[in-house]
Design an enzyme around this catalytic site. Structure first.
Site, short mmCIF file in Angstrom:
data_model
loop_
_atom_site.label_atom_id
_atom_site.label_comp_id
_atom_site.label_asym_id
_atom_site.label_seq_id
_atom_site.Cartn_x
_atom_site.Cartn_y
_atom_site.Cartn_z
N CYS A 87 0.84 -1.20 0.00
CA CYS A 87 0.00 0.00 0.00
C CYS A 87 0.88 1.25 0.00
CB CYS A 87 -0.98 -0.05 1.16
SG CYS A 87 -2.38 1.08 0.99
N HIS A 196 -3.40 -5.74 1.17
CA HIS A 196 -2.70 -5.94 2.44
C HIS A 196 -2.66 -7.42 2.83
CE1 HIS A 196 -2.38 -1.74 3.98
NE2 HIS A 196 -3.38 -1.53 3.12
N GLU A 198 -0.78 -8.76 5.00
CA GLU A 198 -0.56 -8.87 6.46
C GLU A 198 -1.87 -8.80 7.23
OE1 GLU A 198 -0.76 -4.44 5.85
OE2 GLU A 198 -0.11 -6.20 4.69
#
Length: 224
Positions: A87, A196, A198
């Site tokens: 990002c 994302h 994560e």
């Protein structure tokens, strides 16, 4: 495998990245403040997390790209180190020239925050080897300036060299050219992506489709 996560003023996914690397890749992780001028010794991976570094002033990632630590990150990448930018981290990588292209404002001029289906375009990288090309993963996005753009020659080079890592499987919600969601460097050791991973490594958070990225890194860097 040893990793560092760079922390900028306005980073808000730094701890998420740390937890994902520790939980999935079993990696010791050091948090590095942006004003440092050197990286810890013995690193295998540097991660640039999501967020809004410096409040997105001037242009997303522009000020962070001039932070003192980024000279060391650039040197690390040019020496063959692995770098992951997610990002805002992807925006910083394009601002520093470590990846080609740019991230522009979403086509609908709105902040987008939702799970999206990603198509894995290549498994031939240390970030994607745990997938097969053509696999689809559901991973969240959260950005206002995520529309990837590049000139026609750069796009032809990326696609011709199998350097598009991910595309949006159901069309780019942000207006990205060719539905591109993530790209690799020429040596395939730098990855920038808008979604994302994560945030998709724990069942309690709604799914684990991002975990293969961190498993890929663990396999690649532990065996290196």
């Amino acid at each position: 495998m040893r990793a560092a996560v760079i922390v900028f003023p306005g980073s808000n996914c730094d701890r998420d990245m740390q937890v994902a690397l520790q939980a999935v890749a079993s990696a010791p992780v050091e948090m590095v403040w942006h004003k440092e001028t050197a990286l810890p010794r013995g690193l295998d991976l540097v991660a640039l997390p999501g967020g809004f570094s410096f409040g997105d002033h001037l242009r997303c990632g522009a000020i962070a790209g001039k932070s003192p630590i980024m000279r060391a990150v650039s040197d690390f990448a040019h020496a063959g180190g692995h770098v992951l930018g997610v990002c805002n981290g992807f925006q910083i990588l394009t601002e520093t020239g470590l990846l080609p292209g740019a991230l522009l404002r979403n086509g609908n001029l709105k902040f987008l925050c939702k799970p999206v289906a990603l198509s894995v375009k290549t498994s031939a990288s240390p970030f994607t080897s745990a997938w097969n090309a053509g696999d689809v993963a559901t991973i969240p996005i959260a950005h206002h300036d995520g529309a990837y753009v590049a000139d026609p020659d750069t796009l032809a080079e990326l696609e011709g060299e199998d350097r598009v890592a991910f595309t949006y499987a159901q069309g780019a919600p942000n207006g990205a050219v060719h539905d591109i969601a993530g790209v690799l460097s020429a040596n395939r050791r730098v990855l920038g992506m808008m979604p994302h991973p994560e945030r998709a490594v724990d069942p309690a958070h709604g799914g684990t489709d991002g975990a293969p990225l961190f498993r890929s890194l663990a396999d690649a860097l532990v065996s290196a």
